[in-house]
Each structure stands twice: as C-alpha cells, then as structure tokens.
Design an enzyme around this catalytic site. Structure first.
Site, PDB file in Angstrom:
ATOM      1  N   CYS A 261      -8.310   4.836  -9.250  1.00 13.35           N
ATOM      2  CA  CYS A 261      -7.366   5.895  -8.964  1.00 13.35           C
ATOM      3  C   CYS A 261      -6.035   5.314  -8.517  1.00 13.35           C
ATOM      4  CB  CYS A 261      -7.920   6.805  -7.858  1.00 13.35           C
ATOM      5  SG  CYS A 261      -9.598   7.392  -8.162  1.00 13.35           S
TER       6      CYS A 261
ATOM      7  N   ILE B 294     -14.880   8.398 -12.212  1.00 15.53           N
ATOM      8  CA  ILE B 294     -15.820   7.421 -12.766  1.00 15.53           C
ATOM      9  C   ILE B 294     -17.214   7.604 -12.160  1.00 15.53           C
ATOM     10  CG2 ILE B 294     -16.326   4.961 -13.055  1.00 15.53           C
ATOM     11  CD1 ILE B 294     -13.848   5.821 -14.567  1.00 15.53           C
TER      12      ILE B 294
ATOM     13  N   ASN C 279      -9.014   3.646  -3.937  1.00 16.20           N
ATOM     14  CA  ASN C 279      -8.838   3.214  -5.324  1.00 16.20           C
ATOM     15  C   ASN C 279      -9.769   2.041  -5.563  1.00 16.20           C
ATOM     16  OD1 ASN C 279      -7.874   2.389  -7.878  1.00 16.20           O
ATOM     17  ND2 ASN C 279      -6.309   1.099  -6.934  1.00 16.20           N
ATOM     18  N   GLY C 280     -10.633   2.138  -6.578  1.00 18.98           N
ATOM     19  CA  GLY C 280     -11.518   1.022  -6.901  1.00 18.98           C
ATOM     20  C   GLY C 280     -12.946   1.463  -7.117  1.00 18.98           C
ATOM     21  N   GLU C 281     -13.833   0.499  -7.053  1.00 23.27           N
ATOM     22  CA  GLU C 281     -15.266   0.745  -7.187  1.00 23.27           C
ATOM     23  C   GLU C 281     -16.016  -0.158  -6.215  1.00 23.27           C
ATOM     24  OE1 GLU C 281     -16.279   3.136  -8.986  1.00 23.27           O
ATOM     25  OE2 GLU C 281     -14.643   3.441 -10.424  1.00 23.27           O
TER      26      GLU C 281
ATOM     27  N   ASP D 179     -19.136   6.681  -4.286  1.00 23.16           N
ATOM     28  CA  ASP D 179     -19.006   5.485  -3.453  1.00 23.16           C
ATOM     29  C   ASP D 179     -17.947   5.687  -2.371  1.00 23.16           C
ATOM     30  OD1 ASP D 179     -17.057   5.582  -5.413  1.00 23.16           O
ATOM     31  OD2 ASP D 179     -17.039   3.428  -5.802  1.00 23.16           O
TER      32      ASP D 179
END
Length: 530
Positions: free
Chosen positions: A2, A95, A118-120, A143
């Site tokens: 994001c 996602i 922002n990220g995973e 997450d």
C-alpha cells in the site's frame, strides 16, 4: 502492499485535514483498491487522547459500506473546526484479507492503537497463533491486525519479531506516541521531514511535497553525493529536508511535545560469519533449506502470485521453488529487439534462456520486447514515479512490471541474489589487495566514484557546490563504520570480502530495493524479494 502518509503536529499547530488527502491522492497508484483517513486530538496532560474521527474516501464507499464507524462524506464543518494533532492516511492494494475488514487506518479493539501499514508480514500466521494462545481475539484475517496485537503485547519489541517487508506508523493514544518503523533490509521505503513544527511522512517523496508543508528545494549535499557515487549513501534525498528512514530504524515522536525526535536502530541488519560450519555438504543443505523456506513464506497471499523469470540463477531458483507450491506459475521476462544489433548486444537479450527455464519448470510464460524509442517514451512517467534517481537498471523493469500487472497483483523478483551470494568478484577485487581495512576503504572510495573521479570533482562542480564534496567522504565513512570488525578466526581475504559485502548490502542492495518498490508500485504491483 500500500501507500502510507501522516502528519504529526509537534508545536500544537492544528493539522490541516485536507493535506492528508492530497498526500494520499499523490500516491494513489500504490493503492487503487481503497483509501482511508484518521484524525486525532492529542492528550497534552496525560491520559487518553481526545476526539478522533475516521473516514473512508467516498469513492470507495462500496468497499466499506458495512463499517458503521466511517462517515458518509470526507469532511464536515464540525471536523474542520476541530484541533487535530495527528492525521493518518492510507491507500490500499488488497493482498491479504480482501474484505472491507482490511481497511486502514486500522484500530485495536479498544481503539488505543491505530496503524497505517505498507508491506507484508510473512510470519503473521505463526505470530497470530502465538497471540491467540496468549488470549488475543482477532476480528480480521489480515497481517495488519497481527502487528497491532503484537504491539499491544510487546511494544517496540514487536519489531524484532516481524519477518517481512514493511513500513508502518502506529499511534498510541494513551501514551500519545507515534512510532514510524521500516524493515531491517529496507525493502519498503518511508520518507519523513520535520517542517513548520510538524513531522510529515509518506511512502514516497511526492506525497510529502503534496502536503504543501515542504517545498521542493534541491539538497546540495545530496546532489554532490549522487554525482560522486551514482547513489545516496546517507539518509538524505535530493530534496532539502526530506530524509529516508534507514533499514532497521524506527522514529518515535510525541504530538504537541515541542520535541524533535531522531531515528533509532533496532536491527543492525548484517549477519556475522558462522565459522562452526566446516562441511561443504552441510553448508549446501543449510543454504538450500533457508532459501526454500524464504520463497515458500513469501507465497502467502489471497490473490494470484507470479514471478519474474530472467533466465539467470536468481529468478530461476525462485521459480523452481515457488513452482513446487504453485502449479503453472505465471512468469514474465523482458527482451530487446534484435533487428539491428551486433553479437555482443545480443547477449543482453535473455528471452531464450527464460523460455528454456519456463519449459523446464512448466510455467505459463509471457514476455515483452523493448524497441528503440521505448525508453524515451517512458522517461517522463518513470522520472515522476522515481522521485529522485537511484543506482540500478530500472528502465526495462518498467515495462516488465507493466506486463506482470496485467495478470497478477503479486510478483516474486530475484533482486538481491548477487549481493547475498557475492556475485560481483570484479568489484571486490578492488579491495582484496589491501593490507588493512583503512587501505581497503581508500581503494573503494576512489573506485566507487562512479560518475566523476575524485580528482575531477573540484574542477567540474560549481563553486557553491564544492564545499559539499567533503560530505561525500563522511557519508562513505559512515557506511564503513558499521561494517564487521576484523576477526582473527577469518583469513585475510575472508575479512576483506565481508567488508565488500557489507558495502554492497548498505548501498547497492538498498538502492535496488528502493527502485524495485517504485517501478512495481507505479503499476499497482507488489514485488517480493526472497
């Protein structure tokens, strides 16, 4: 994956609510699926922060129609009259947990903690199980919520437990404390600036400029640094006052406190050599297992995952492992028009190698061919998305990312293989003949003046820029100051190679990762780099 943005008032000047929406609009390409905003009035005298409001952008009302907490319009008179000290904004590329429950900014169940992320987080299923066993109750499958619960349980200690790529901001309404953090490798960027008595942060520089609180002035020191190394070694950007939070760092500020904060390092990021492993077969097995686990962890997704496939070892190895879990994995490569090229130039086209690997690994393969004129055609858009130039061959990746985004939202990439596995021996040789670390540094300092040799800088730069040249040496020395110390249990060459790899890790790898993020997110594509 994001885009995040935020404004934190340090001097009790009210935050302009419209600024955070402008910031998020500037990075809408990072999150085309949803947008949200949250505003808070800080607690100045202890106790819990005062009024707070959250809004979903009306354009995405259909996504969040089941969330009663969100208003039906973005701003209203009562909100504009409020004195807010903190503003958080988010653009979402869905996602994990594609439902409206994944909307951000996201709050903990008691609304004490709020996050934009922002990220995973690749180990979030394991962390979630641990937190459930400790009594935590989850409302979503995301997450993002795992980070919130982990922060409730461990505070800043949560950062060391996260395995993934991330840049996020968490606001604690009780402690009146906002923490900005970035993953230990720097896969996900976050920029920040202190201006006009406020902290302004975002995933990209253009969003900070869109706030209207920071002007687009050139940073002379960073400019000289770029023309020296074709890279930025320091946290500075080419824009005066805007810095990049470094890998493995966090920054904590207290709204309305009148205090400027400084980043703190929570992870050094460079693993020491393990000399207890002496059997080559054991080492091979350990590397194979670690690599396989890294790839498998990064397959977690609620949307289809694809992969770049260049024909080389990096992406080929990733596809070989990922293909065990995803039959007929979709793969992508880029090639060049071979109509008018000589024998040497033909070697840069990797389509044949990629097609051979695709056949061997049974992938669903697509490629894009670049022709003369394609680079100039993309240059204006590429420059806008990059914000400032970075080392790395990113132009052809623009078209490969564009191709991949037509098929998938998530794509594995081979960036980092050479930096981890010493793939550039011609680079390291410049320092291998050194007798000491000091001599090594001098060789490297001279060698890595990529654009202008050291002895030419004074004569080529304008007089007003020459004083800034001294800073380029200090930024180089700052990188080498964190390199592994000399170890008597390693050979001379091994010590020198470790120093070279540290330099690659801190400079080129970081530059590649920032570039990878920009090029992929320009096409609303999440790339993962196992």
């Amino acid at each position: 994956m994001c885009g995040i943005a935020g404004i934190v008032s340090i001097n009790r000047r009210p935050v302009d609510p419209a600024a955070i929406k402008r910031m998020c609009d500037a990075i809408a390409h990072r999150g085309p699926d949803d947008a949200g905003y949250a505003f808070f009035r800080a607690a100045n005298d202890g106790g819990e922060g005062g009024a707070w409001c959250t809004f979903a952008d009306p354009k995405y009302r259909h996504v969040n129609e089941h969330l009663p907490v969100f208003g039906s319009q973005f701003f209203h008179d009562e909100m504009n009259a409020s004195h807010f000290s903190v503003a958080l904004g988010h653009r979402r590329l869905a996602i994990i947990d594609l439902t409206h429950y994944g909307h951000q900014p996201m709050a903990s169940s008691d609304c004490r903690y709020w996050i934009v992320f922002n990220g995973e987080i690749y180990n979030f299923p394991q962390l979630r199980d641990e937190l459930v066993a400790q009594g935590h109750i989850f409302r979503t499958r995301s997450d993002t919520e795992v980070i919130l619960h982990l922060w409730e349980q461990h505070g800043h200690g949560a950062l060391e437990k996260l395995d993934g790529m991330f840049a996020f901001a968490i606001y604690d309404r009780v402690q009146n404390e906002l923490t900005l953090a970035r993953d230990r490798f720097g896969v996900k960027p976050v920029y920040y600036a202190f201006s006009g008595g406020s902290l302004i942060f975002a995933s990209e520089i253009k969003a900070i400029l869109a706030s209207g609180m920071v002007s687009a002035d050139i940073n002379p020191t960073a400019l000289v640094e770029y023309f020296s190394y074709q890279n930025q070694f320091s946290p500075q950007s080419l824009f005066e006052g805007i810095k990049l939070l470094e890998p493995g760092e966090s920054l904590t500020v207290k709204p309305d406190s009148w205090r400027i904060a400084h980043p703190e390092r929570y992870h050094r990021g460079f693993a020491p050599v393990d000399t207890t492993i002496t059997d080559p077969r054991e080492a091979q097995a350990m590397v194979a297992d670690a690599f396989s686990q890294a790839v498998k962890r990064q397959l977690v997704s609620d949307v289809e995952v694809g992969s770049y496939l260049s024909g080389g070892m990096d992406s080929g190895s990733i596809v070989a492992v990922a293909g065990r879990s995803i039959p007929r994995l979709v793969t992508f490569t880029g090639g060049f028009d071979l109509t008018n090229v000589n024998g040497l130039e033909q070697g840069f086209d990797e389509r044949r190698s990629a097609e051979q690997l695709s056949h061997l690994l049974q992938t669903e393969h697509y490629d894009v061919v670049l022709h003369a004129g394609d680079m100039p055609a993309a240059m204006e858009r590429l420059t806008w998305h990059m914000d400032d130039p970075r080392v790395g061959m990113c132009h052809q990746n623009w078209y490969v990312a564009k191709l991949a985004s037509k098929f998938v939202k998530v794509c594995l990439a081979g960036a980092g293989g050479d930096e981890l596995f010493a793939g550039y021996p011609w680079r390291y040789s410049k320092g291998m003949s050194a007798a000491t670390f000091g001599e090594f540094d001098q060789h490297y300092y001279q060698y890595w003046h990529r654009l202008l040799p050291v002895n030419e800088i004074q004569s080529l730069f304008a007089p007003e820029l020459r004083p800034h040249h001294a800073a380029t040496r200090s930024s180089f020395d700052g990188i080498m100051a964190t390199a592994p110390e000399w170890r008597d249990d390693l050979s001379h060459v091994e010590n020198m190679v470790q120093r070279a790899l540290h330099f690659e890790f801190k400079t080129f790898l970081h530059g590649f990762l920032v570039t990878e993020d920009r090029i992929s997110m320009a096409h609303s594509l999440e790339t993962r780099v196992p």
